[in-house]
Design a protein around this motif. Structure first.
Motif, PDB file in Angstrom:
ATOM      1  N   GLU A 172      29.862  29.481  27.971  1.00  0.00           N
ATOM      2  CA  GLU A 172      31.093  28.893  28.490  1.00  0.00           C
ATOM      3  C   GLU A 172      30.812  27.750  29.463  1.00  0.00           C
ATOM      4  OE1 GLU A 172      34.026  29.819  27.446  1.00  0.00           O
ATOM      5  OE2 GLU A 172      33.374  31.529  26.261  1.00  0.00           O
ATOM      6  N   LYS A 173      30.154  28.038  30.581  1.00  0.00           N
ATOM      7  CA  LYS A 173      29.901  27.059  31.633  1.00  0.00           C
ATOM      8  C   LYS A 173      28.809  27.608  32.524  1.00  0.00           C
ATOM      9  CE  LYS A 173      34.216  27.132  32.844  1.00  0.00           C
ATOM     10  NZ  LYS A 173      34.806  28.185  31.994  1.00  0.00           N
ATOM     11  N   SER A 174      28.589  26.980  33.664  1.00  0.00           N
ATOM     12  CA  SER A 174      27.567  27.445  34.595  1.00  0.00           C
ATOM     13  C   SER A 174      28.199  27.803  35.930  1.00  0.00           C
ATOM     14  CB  SER A 174      26.500  26.365  34.798  1.00  0.00           C
ATOM     15  OG  SER A 174      25.816  26.110  33.580  1.00  0.00           O
ATOM     16  N   MET A 175      27.523  28.679  36.658  1.00  0.00           N
ATOM     17  CA  MET A 175      28.015  29.106  37.959  1.00  0.00           C
ATOM     18  C   MET A 175      26.838  29.396  38.875  1.00  0.00           C
ATOM     19  SD  MET A 175      30.361  32.415  39.020  1.00  0.00           S
ATOM     20  CE  MET A 175      31.540  32.115  37.702  1.00  0.00           C
ATOM     21  N   GLU A 176      26.962  28.976  40.136  1.00  0.00           N
ATOM     22  CA  GLU A 176      25.955  29.310  41.132  1.00  0.00           C
ATOM     23  C   GLU A 176      26.168  30.737  41.628  1.00  0.00           C
ATOM     24  OE1 GLU A 176      26.442  26.454  44.194  1.00  0.00           O
ATOM     25  OE2 GLU A 176      25.516  24.809  43.067  1.00  0.00           O
ATOM     26  N   THR A 177      25.061  31.450  41.839  1.00  0.00           N
ATOM     27  CA  THR A 177      25.165  32.827  42.328  1.00  0.00           C
ATOM     28  C   THR A 177      24.552  32.988  43.718  1.00  0.00           C
ATOM     29  OG1 THR A 177      23.070  33.489  41.285  1.00  0.00           O
ATOM     30  CG2 THR A 177      25.083  33.712  39.966  1.00  0.00           C
ATOM     31  N   ASP A 178      24.325  31.861  44.403  1.00  0.00           N
ATOM     32  CA  ASP A 178      23.686  31.916  45.724  1.00  0.00           C
ATOM     33  C   ASP A 178      24.495  32.686  46.749  1.00  0.00           C
ATOM     34  OD1 ASP A 178      23.078  29.143  44.332  1.00  0.00           O
ATOM     35  OD2 ASP A 178      21.340  29.609  45.568  1.00  0.00           O
ATOM     36  N   CYS A 179      25.822  32.708  46.595  1.00  0.00           N
ATOM     37  CA  CYS A 179      26.690  33.373  47.575  1.00  0.00           C
ATOM     38  C   CYS A 179      27.331  34.640  47.036  1.00  0.00           C
ATOM     39  CB  CYS A 179      27.773  32.405  48.057  1.00  0.00           C
ATOM     40  SG  CYS A 179      27.138  31.060  49.077  1.00  0.00           S
ATOM     41  N   ILE A 180      27.082  34.974  45.785  1.00  0.00           N
ATOM     42  CA  ILE A 180      27.629  36.205  45.205  1.00  0.00           C
ATOM     43  C   ILE A 180      26.761  37.374  45.667  1.00  0.00           C
ATOM     44  CG2 ILE A 180      28.099  37.482  43.082  1.00  0.00           C
ATOM     45  CD1 ILE A 180      28.543  34.780  41.702  1.00  0.00           C
ATOM     46  N   SER A 181      27.387  38.385  46.247  1.00  0.00           N
ATOM     47  CA  SER A 181      26.653  39.573  46.689  1.00  0.00           C
ATOM     48  C   SER A 181      26.830  40.702  45.677  1.00  0.00           C
ATOM     49  CB  SER A 181      27.123  40.020  48.076  1.00  0.00           C
ATOM     50  OG  SER A 181      26.669  39.129  49.071  1.00  0.00           O
ATOM     51  N   PHE A 182      25.869  41.618  45.689  1.00  0.00           N
ATOM     52  CA  PHE A 182      25.840  42.689  44.690  1.00  0.00           C
ATOM     53  C   PHE A 182      25.806  44.056  45.369  1.00  0.00           C
ATOM     54  CE2 PHE A 182      24.401  38.933  42.613  1.00  0.00           C
ATOM     55  CZ  PHE A 182      24.770  39.049  41.286  1.00  0.00           C
ATOM     56  N   VAL A 183      26.613  44.965  44.824  1.00  0.00           N
ATOM     57  CA  VAL A 183      26.619  46.358  45.265  1.00  0.00           C
ATOM     58  C   VAL A 183      26.276  47.208  44.048  1.00  0.00           C
ATOM     59  CG1 VAL A 183      27.977  48.251  46.210  1.00  0.00           C
ATOM     60  CG2 VAL A 183      28.381  45.916  47.014  1.00  0.00           C
ATOM     61  N   ALA A 184      25.137  47.872  44.089  1.00  0.00           N
ATOM     62  CA  ALA A 184      24.707  48.721  42.979  1.00  0.00           C
ATOM     63  C   ALA A 184      25.000  50.178  43.307  1.00  0.00           C
ATOM     64  CB  ALA A 184      23.224  48.514  42.699  1.00  0.00           C
ATOM     65  N   CYS A 185      25.512  50.910  42.328  1.00  0.00           N
ATOM     66  CA  CYS A 185      25.879  52.315  42.531  1.00  0.00           C
ATOM     67  C   CYS A 185      25.263  53.157  41.422  1.00  0.00           C
ATOM     68  CB  CYS A 185      27.392  52.496  42.505  1.00  0.00           C
ATOM     69  SG  CYS A 185      28.320  51.376  43.576  1.00  0.00           S
ATOM     70  N   GLY A 186      24.656  54.273  41.788  1.00  0.00           N
ATOM     71  CA  GLY A 186      24.086  55.138  40.764  1.00  0.00           C
ATOM     72  C   GLY A 186      23.857  56.549  41.275  1.00  0.00           C
ATOM     73  N   ALA A 187      23.941  57.518  40.364  1.00  0.00           N
ATOM     74  CA  ALA A 187      23.693  58.914  40.732  1.00  0.00           C
ATOM     75  C   ALA A 187      22.205  59.195  40.884  1.00  0.00           C
ATOM     76  CB  ALA A 187      24.300  59.845  39.689  1.00  0.00           C
ATOM     77  N   PHE A 188      21.376  58.510  40.094  1.00  0.00           N
ATOM     78  CA  PHE A 188      19.926  58.688  40.144  1.00  0.00           C
ATOM     79  C   PHE A 188      19.548  60.164  40.054  1.00  0.00           C
ATOM     80  CE2 PHE A 188      20.396  54.434  41.750  1.00  0.00           C
ATOM     81  CZ  PHE A 188      19.265  53.775  41.286  1.00  0.00           C
ATOM     82  N   THR A 189      20.092  60.837  39.059  1.00  0.00           N
ATOM     83  CA  THR A 189      19.790  62.247  38.846  1.00  0.00           C
ATOM     84  C   THR A 189      18.294  62.445  38.675  1.00  0.00           C
ATOM     85  OG1 THR A 189      21.923  62.494  37.744  1.00  0.00           O
ATOM     86  CG2 THR A 189      20.303  64.247  37.418  1.00  0.00           C
ATOM     87  N   GLY A 190      17.726  63.353  39.444  1.00  0.00           N
ATOM     88  CA  GLY A 190      16.299  63.638  39.367  1.00  0.00           C
ATOM     89  C   GLY A 190      15.452  62.903  40.379  1.00  0.00           C
ATOM     90  N   ILE A 191      16.038  61.979  41.125  1.00  0.00           N
ATOM     91  CA  ILE A 191      15.234  61.181  42.047  1.00  0.00           C
ATOM     92  C   ILE A 191      14.725  62.013  43.220  1.00  0.00           C
ATOM     93  CG2 ILE A 191      17.086  60.371  43.569  1.00  0.00           C
ATOM     94  CD1 ILE A 191      15.706  57.594  43.484  1.00  0.00           C
TER      95      ILE A 191
END
Length: 375
Positions: A213-232
């Motif tokens: 489609e197009k391009s986008m900068e991700t320098d200011c996009i923040s990420f929140v990762a969520c997981g159960a991590f069963t067995g960790i």
């Protein structure tokens, strides 16, 4: 107009339209109240979010830093290399403890910035059948009403993050162990580039196949990762070892319950995540790693009374009936939810099971009925 956001995007529409979108994004950014982390925490209290105090504090601090960084860069024209790095948070915790809901509530409802929550289960390495990580930006763009300037100020929530662990890890979950690891390290490498920043293609897969489609900068996009991590927790115990210099054997491999406790030291070890099947570089991109505990009985009861049950009561009221649930029945529901280890998510399911037959009998009749639900 601020320089950083007024430049035309790649493959632009008419420049006037791009400038209008840039102005809208800046207006939206200016309208965000400069709440402190403590004020954001109080706002979460007012929304009815219950429990997970330490994780709420960390996420509120991340939210404050995110907005502060955006305003410093886009409104005050401070270069990104002169600002602190963007904040990313990894939330580890059993199913039904409120991970994804917390992030959506804080960023989407309270701050009202573009938020996209993506289920990482269906993602594969670029070139294989399935979703590739660049499509996350397409989803974020849709959440920002097709405004790329507003989108690149947003938040990406990576739900089921643990499901992209490489198949060569020491832990197995449903669907893992395929002969070709197209959904493990390949996806992680793609995410690593996305989180690091830079200009990335916004892609989607339509009926006609792969489309750029197009391009986008991700320098200011923040990420929140969520997981159960069963067995960790098994790996954490193994990594922690004992005082005598040997590592205890894990007696509960693949049978660990989905409700478990971890210490902050356990989840702060990159080595534990590496053994689970994650690139150390990817885990290292998360400034904060936090563990959410299984919800206690009193927390589940509070969620039932304040958040879940009122929704059902309103539905019955719209049908002309009054719904009341005795305390004894509520305690039974909580006990079953704890036994099933499904957390807050299980409460709604149990209520649905109990109420459906009564709803079938009463709905559409428009009769008043003070219904103490018989169980």
């Amino acid at each position: 107009m601020e320089n950083q956001i007024s430049q035309p995007a790649a493959n632009p529409a008419p420049q006037e339209k791009q400038i209008d979108k840039a102005r809208i994004a800046l207006t939206n950014l200016r309208s965000i109240v400069d709440w402190s982390p403590k004020e954001l925490f109080r706002h979460l209290d007012h929304t009815g979010y219950i429990g997970q105090v330490e994780t709420r504090k960390k996420l509120c601090l991340m939210a404050y830093r995110h907005i502060r960084r955006l305003k410093d860069h886009y409104l005050k024209n401070i270069p990104l290399d002169k600002l602190p790095p963007k904040s990313n948070v990894l939330m580890v915790g059993p199913t039904g403890c409120g991970k994804t809901f917390l992030a959506e509530l804080l960023f989407g409802q309270i701050l009202q910035i573009p938020v996209v929550s993506v289920d990482m289960t269906g993602f594969v390495e670029t070139g294989y059948v399935g979703r590739c990580v660049s499509e996350i930006l397409f989803d974020l763009l849709n959440a920002a009403d097709e405004n790329p300037y507003w989108a690149k100020m947003g938040i990406c929530i990576l739900d089921e993050f643990d499901k992209i662990a490489a198949s060569g890890s020491n832990i197995r979950f449903g669907g893992a162990g395929t002969t070709k690891d197209v959904s493990g390290y390949g996806v992680q490498r793609g995410l690593l580039k996305l989180i690091d920043g830079g200009l990335h293609e916004v892609e989607s897969r339509g009926p006609g196949g792969h489309q750029s489609e197009k391009s986008m900068e991700t320098d200011c996009i923040s990420f929140v990762a969520c997981g159960a991590f069963t067995g960790i927790s098994e790996l954490a115990v193994s990594e922690r070892g004992s005082d005598f210099g040997f590592k205890p054997s894990c007696k509960h491999t693949r049978t660990q319950g989905i409700a478990y406790e971890l210490s902050q030291d356990d989840i702060s070890s990159v080595e534990v995540f590496s053994k689970y099947g994650f690139l150390p570089e990817l885990i290292g991109r998360f400034n904060s790693i936090t563990h959410l505990h299984p919800l206690a009985k009193n927390e589940l009861m509070e969620i039932l009374k304040k958040n879940v049950l009122p929704k059902y009561k309103k539905e019955f009221e719209r049908e002309g009936h009054k719904l009341s649930v005795p305390k004894k029945i509520m305690e039974q529901i909580i006990t079953k939810a704890i036994k099933r280890k499904t957390g807050a998510r299980g409460i709604s399911l149990l209520l649905t099971e109990y109420f459906e037959y009564k709803a079938f009998e009463l709905f559409g009749q428009n009769n008043n009925d003070n219904s103490d639900m018989p169980f």
